[in-house]
Motif scaffolding. Structure first.
Motif, PDB file in Angstrom:
ATOM      1  N   VAL A 128       0.800  -1.080   0.137  1.00  0.00           N
ATOM      2  CA  VAL A 128      -0.055  -0.061   0.247  1.00  0.00           C
ATOM      3  C   VAL A 128       0.780   1.193  -0.161  1.00  0.00           C
ATOM      4  O   VAL A 128       0.548   2.295  -0.771  1.00  0.00           O
ATOM      5  CB  VAL A 128      -0.975   0.086   1.231  1.00  0.00           C
ATOM      6  N   CYS A 129       1.960   1.355   0.693  1.00  0.00           N
ATOM      7  CA  CYS A 129       2.987   2.422   0.812  1.00  0.00           C
ATOM      8  C   CYS A 129       3.377   2.679  -0.484  1.00  0.00           C
ATOM      9  O   CYS A 129       3.739   3.701  -0.833  1.00  0.00           O
ATOM     10  CB  CYS A 129       3.971   2.170   1.831  1.00  0.00           C
ATOM     11  N   GLU A 130       3.881   1.652  -1.145  1.00  0.00           N
ATOM     12  CA  GLU A 130       4.155   1.735  -2.536  1.00  0.00           C
ATOM     13  C   GLU A 130       3.454   2.393  -3.615  1.00  0.00           C
ATOM     14  O   GLU A 130       3.529   3.049  -4.463  1.00  0.00           O
ATOM     15  CB  GLU A 130       4.872   0.501  -2.969  1.00  0.00           C
ATOM     16  N   LEU A 131       2.139   2.029  -3.434  1.00  0.00           N
ATOM     17  CA  LEU A 131       1.154   2.637  -4.185  1.00  0.00           C
ATOM     18  C   LEU A 131       0.977   4.268  -4.021  1.00  0.00           C
ATOM     19  O   LEU A 131       0.745   5.073  -5.053  1.00  0.00           O
ATOM     20  CB  LEU A 131      -0.193   1.969  -4.166  1.00  0.00           C
ATOM     21  N   PHE A 132       1.195   4.506  -2.741  1.00  0.00           N
ATOM     22  CA  PHE A 132       1.116   5.996  -2.202  1.00  0.00           C
ATOM     23  C   PHE A 132       2.445   6.593  -3.017  1.00  0.00           C
ATOM     24  O   PHE A 132       2.478   7.618  -3.703  1.00  0.00           O
ATOM     25  CB  PHE A 132       0.996   6.192  -0.954  1.00  0.00           C
ATOM     26  N   ASP A 133       3.623   6.131  -3.002  1.00  0.00           N
ATOM     27  CA  ASP A 133       4.732   6.621  -3.533  1.00  0.00           C
ATOM     28  C   ASP A 133       4.782   6.736  -5.039  1.00  0.00           C
ATOM     29  O   ASP A 133       5.332   7.693  -5.509  1.00  0.00           O
ATOM     30  CB  ASP A 133       6.001   5.687  -3.098  1.00  0.00           C
ATOM     31  N   ARG A 135       2.350   7.652  -6.523  1.00  0.00           N
ATOM     32  CA  ARG A 135       1.481   8.880  -6.838  1.00  0.00           C
ATOM     33  C   ARG A 135       2.306  10.177  -6.414  1.00  0.00           C
ATOM     34  O   ARG A 135       1.434  11.043  -6.275  1.00  0.00           O
ATOM     35  CB  ARG A 135       0.065   8.595  -6.328  1.00  0.00           C
ATOM     36  N   GLY A 136       3.313   9.919  -5.771  1.00  0.00           N
ATOM     37  CA  GLY A 136       4.046  11.197  -5.238  1.00  0.00           C
ATOM     38  C   GLY A 136       3.358  11.593  -3.750  1.00  0.00           C
ATOM     39  O   GLY A 136       3.668  12.806  -3.401  1.00  0.00           O
ATOM     40  N   LEU A 137       2.722  10.591  -3.079  1.00  0.00           N
ATOM     41  CA  LEU A 137       2.088  10.879  -1.828  1.00  0.00           C
ATOM     42  C   LEU A 137       2.958  10.216  -0.777  1.00  0.00           C
ATOM     43  O   LEU A 137       3.434   9.096  -0.977  1.00  0.00           O
ATOM     44  CB  LEU A 137       0.673  10.345  -1.709  1.00  0.00           C
ATOM     45  N   VAL A 138       3.127  11.028   0.420  1.00  0.00           N
ATOM     46  CA  VAL A 138       3.633  10.221   1.489  1.00  0.00           C
ATOM     47  C   VAL A 138       2.578  10.189   2.661  1.00  0.00           C
ATOM     48  O   VAL A 138       2.235  11.335   3.157  1.00  0.00           O
ATOM     49  CB  VAL A 138       4.917  11.241   1.810  1.00  0.00           C
ATOM     50  N   PRO A 139       2.169   9.003   3.006  1.00  0.00           N
ATOM     51  CA  PRO A 139       1.282   8.941   4.037  1.00  0.00           C
ATOM     52  C   PRO A 139       2.003   9.236   5.556  1.00  0.00           C
ATOM     53  O   PRO A 139       3.206   8.579   5.695  1.00  0.00           O
ATOM     54  CB  PRO A 139       0.634   7.529   4.079  1.00  0.00           C
ATOM     55  N   GLN A 268      -4.215  10.408  10.311  1.00  0.00           N
ATOM     56  CA  GLN A 268      -3.616   9.986   9.078  1.00  0.00           C
ATOM     57  C   GLN A 268      -3.739  11.499   8.283  1.00  0.00           C
ATOM     58  O   GLN A 268      -4.741  12.234   8.444  1.00  0.00           O
ATOM     59  CB  GLN A 268      -4.109   9.009   8.431  1.00  0.00           C
ATOM     60  N   SER A 269      -2.712  11.636   7.668  1.00  0.00           N
ATOM     61  CA  SER A 269      -2.614  12.763   6.737  1.00  0.00           C
ATOM     62  C   SER A 269      -1.714  12.218   5.678  1.00  0.00           C
ATOM     63  O   SER A 269      -1.150  11.484   5.529  1.00  0.00           O
ATOM     64  CB  SER A 269      -2.057  14.076   7.417  1.00  0.00           C
ATOM     65  N   LEU A 270      -1.635  13.420   4.573  1.00  0.00           N
ATOM     66  CA  LEU A 270      -0.810  13.195   3.357  1.00  0.00           C
ATOM     67  C   LEU A 270      -0.214  14.320   2.876  1.00  0.00           C
ATOM     68  O   LEU A 270      -0.424  15.349   3.412  1.00  0.00           O
ATOM     69  CB  LEU A 270      -1.811  12.855   2.094  1.00  0.00           C
ATOM     70  N   VAL A 271       1.333  13.876   2.604  1.00  0.00           N
ATOM     71  CA  VAL A 271       2.185  15.025   2.394  1.00  0.00           C
ATOM     72  C   VAL A 271       2.610  14.567   0.871  1.00  0.00           C
ATOM     73  O   VAL A 271       2.856  13.576   0.433  1.00  0.00           O
ATOM     74  CB  VAL A 271       3.530  14.966   3.189  1.00  0.00           C
ATOM     75  N   SER A 272       2.754  15.718   0.042  1.00  0.00           N
ATOM     76  CA  SER A 272       3.445  15.758  -1.161  1.00  0.00           C
ATOM     77  C   SER A 272       4.757  15.271  -1.183  1.00  0.00           C
ATOM     78  O   SER A 272       5.724  16.316  -0.708  1.00  0.00           O
ATOM     79  CB  SER A 272       3.002  17.182  -1.922  1.00  0.00           C
ATOM     80  N   LYS A 273       5.105  14.531  -2.037  1.00  0.00           N
ATOM     81  CA  LYS A 273       6.764  14.245  -2.110  1.00  0.00           C
ATOM     82  C   LYS A 273       7.341  15.297  -2.630  1.00  0.00           C
ATOM     83  O   LYS A 273       8.725  15.633  -2.371  1.00  0.00           O
ATOM     84  CB  LYS A 273       7.024  12.960  -3.037  1.00  0.00           C
ATOM     85  N   LEU A 279      -1.270  17.859   2.046  1.00  0.00           N
ATOM     86  CA  LEU A 279      -2.136  17.963   0.790  1.00  0.00           C
ATOM     87  C   LEU A 279      -3.803  18.142   1.504  1.00  0.00           C
ATOM     88  O   LEU A 279      -4.794  18.205   0.753  1.00  0.00           O
ATOM     89  CB  LEU A 279      -2.325  16.700   0.073  1.00  0.00           C
ATOM     90  N   PHE A 280      -3.658  18.070   2.749  1.00  0.00           N
ATOM     91  CA  PHE A 280      -5.370  17.978   3.473  1.00  0.00           C
ATOM     92  C   PHE A 280      -5.566  19.533   3.624  1.00  0.00           C
ATOM     93  O   PHE A 280      -6.994  19.934   3.778  1.00  0.00           O
ATOM     94  CB  PHE A 280      -5.509  17.446   4.686  1.00  0.00           C
ATOM     95  N   SER A 281      -4.654  20.416   3.080  1.00  0.00           N
ATOM     96  CA  SER A 281      -4.727  22.066   3.446  1.00  0.00           C
ATOM     97  C   SER A 281      -4.450  22.581   2.133  1.00  0.00           C
ATOM     98  O   SER A 281      -3.568  22.422   1.613  1.00  0.00           O
ATOM     99  CB  SER A 281      -4.094  22.479   4.769  1.00  0.00           C
TER     100      SER A 281
END
Length: 455
Positions: A128-133, A135-139, A268-273, A279-281
């Motif tokens: 799952v973490c690789e799927l986020f990666d 897409r340029g997303l860091v959970p 949980q939140s998401l950060v742009s790589k 990314l929640f704000s």
């Protein structure tokens, strides 16, 4: 846990030498979160990094059983093939309660072709973490883990009771956030914090929760795999410390009738790589569309994930109206009656809290599942329902009421299978079916009390 993501085997050897380690616990988390593996002498660990275990060791029920037929064997070999285990050097830490200098290292599971075994819990979270990666997303996640301290109980037919503290008395009333109630067990928690420090776990706040003998520990936010490892190791710490003080620690979702259940709330939140921005704000500080889509994903897929968030028959005893546990998938800001809460925060710290997950959930599986829900919400741009600003306990029940119903929902949700992996869900659901069948063969005290002479 100390950031050792670039820790390699050369550094691992130096670390082992520096700490004069003589034995190593080679750990593998199984589907229930139990630590499986082997204990090796230091020399054997250094010589043989190709440690193996039978495949079924990672894919057993909580009673140590596995299916004898069915789809389970479409994934797990019938001839009891080997798992090839590889140490993750970044997870090495001291076993602080061991007599001799002992280290513990968490391992990943591979097949003989060098591929991650898809049904191992750590593999699912990595997937799952690789799927986020991609897409340029860091959970980023931060669990809050509740548990009970209970008096020693060697007879499973007897109800659990609150333990005796320093005063010589057990709790008999609600002691939420009481400092004095925590200090009743101060010697135990001194050991817990000492063990956490020696194992370099990044635990934050300790509080007394609502139930008699119920505690909560908060973890600092970090990457999902790091936090899952920390929760996995922390459970070992608390159980060991409790035993040394003549009591038990339990992460059962509902260990004591009439007391609140124990949860593992996950922020949980998401950060742009690319930019490092939450990314929640939006840039103006308002909630972003990703924030709302993530909530929409949780609302749509949490019901189908309940067998992952509430993995045992006992888990569903916690999810009852007016018991400090959610009964539906409504969301709200600063509202603890909902299943999906957004705490008040600065725009940089905006996050979403999944309050549905039980303390009995496997941390790797639970984190993988909640992140999968949010990812699907963003990908499909799922809009959430209107925010709940009142008491969500007054609303309709919107979660499965038992494990059998939850498994039916999980098997039917194909989009979750695409994210978590069909092989994992096949093995997981087959194991949970087996556990449910085992439970149904047990006659409970309630049945003997109310049915024996009345029906």
């Amino acid at each position: 846990m100390k950031d050792r993501r670039q820790f390699q085997f050369a550094e691992l050897e130096h670390w082992l030498n520096q700490n004069r380690v003589t034995e190593i616990e080679c750990l593998v988390p199984d589907l229930t979160g139990v630590a499986r593996g082997k204990i090796l002498p230091r020399e054997k660990f250094t010589e043989d990094r190709g440690m193996r275990l039978p495949e079924v060791v990672v894919a057993m029920s909580v009673t140590g059983e596995y299916p004898r037929e069915g789809p389970y064997f479409d994934v797990v070999s019938r001839h009891d093939a080997d798992l090839h285990l590889a140490a993750d050097p970044s997870t090495v830490c001291i076993v602080p309660w061991a007599v001799d200098p002992t280290a513990q290292v968490i391992h990943d599971c591979y097949d003989r072709h060098g591929q991650l075994v898809p049904y191992a819990p750590r593999s699912v979270l990595r997937r799952v973490c690789e799927l986020f990666d991609r897409r340029g997303l860091v959970p980023v996640v931060a669990p809050e883990l509740e548990f009970y301290l209970v008096a020693r109980n060697t007879d499973p037919d007897l109800p659990l009771k609150a333990p005796i503290g320093r005063s010589g008395r057990a709790e008999t009333s609600r002691q939420a956030y009481s400092i004095d109630a925590v200090n009743e067990f101060d010697p135990l928690f001194e050991d817990v914090y000492d063990y956490c420090e020696k194992m370099e776990l990044n635990v934050d706040t300790l509080i007394h929760e609502v139930g008699a003998g119920q505690m909560e520990i908060n973890f600092f936010h970090s990457a999902p795999l790091d936090l899952a490892d920390e929760v996995f190791l922390f459970k070992r710490i608390v159980r060991e410390a409790a035993l040394r003080h003549d009591m038990y620690a339990t992460f059962m979702a509902k260990p004591i009738a009439g007391e609140p259940g124990s949860a593992m709330h996950v922020h949980q939140s998401l950060v742009s790589k690319e930019t490092g921005r939450n990314l929640f704000s939006n840039e103006d500080g308002s909630p972003s569309k990703e924030f709302f889509w993530y909530i929409g994903g949780l609302q749509k897929y949490i019901p189908a994930c309940m067998a992952l968030f509430a993995p045992y028959v006992n888990s569903y005893r916690r999810l009852a109206r007016f018991t400090a546990a959610p009964i539906n998938i409504q969301w709200g800001v600063d509202n603890r009656t909902v299943g999906i809460r957004s705490p008040v925060s600065t725009p940089q710290a905006r996050r979403i809290e999944n309050r549905v997950i039980g303390a009995d959930a496997n941390p790797y599986v639970a984190l993988a599942a909640t992140l999968a829900c949010g990812l699907l919400g963003i990908e499909h741009r799922i809009e959430p329902t209107r925010e709940c600003t009142g008491d969500a306990y007054q609303s309709a029940f919107a979660l499965p009421r038992g494990l059998a119903e939850a498994l039916t929902l999980l098997r039917a949700e194909t989009e979750l299978a695409d994210v978590l992996g069909k092989e994992f869900l096949t093995v997981y659901t087959e194991i949970k079916d087996l556990e449910h069948e085992e439970f149904m063969r047990v006659i409970s005290p309630w049945e003997r009390e109310h049915l024996l002479l009345h029906v």
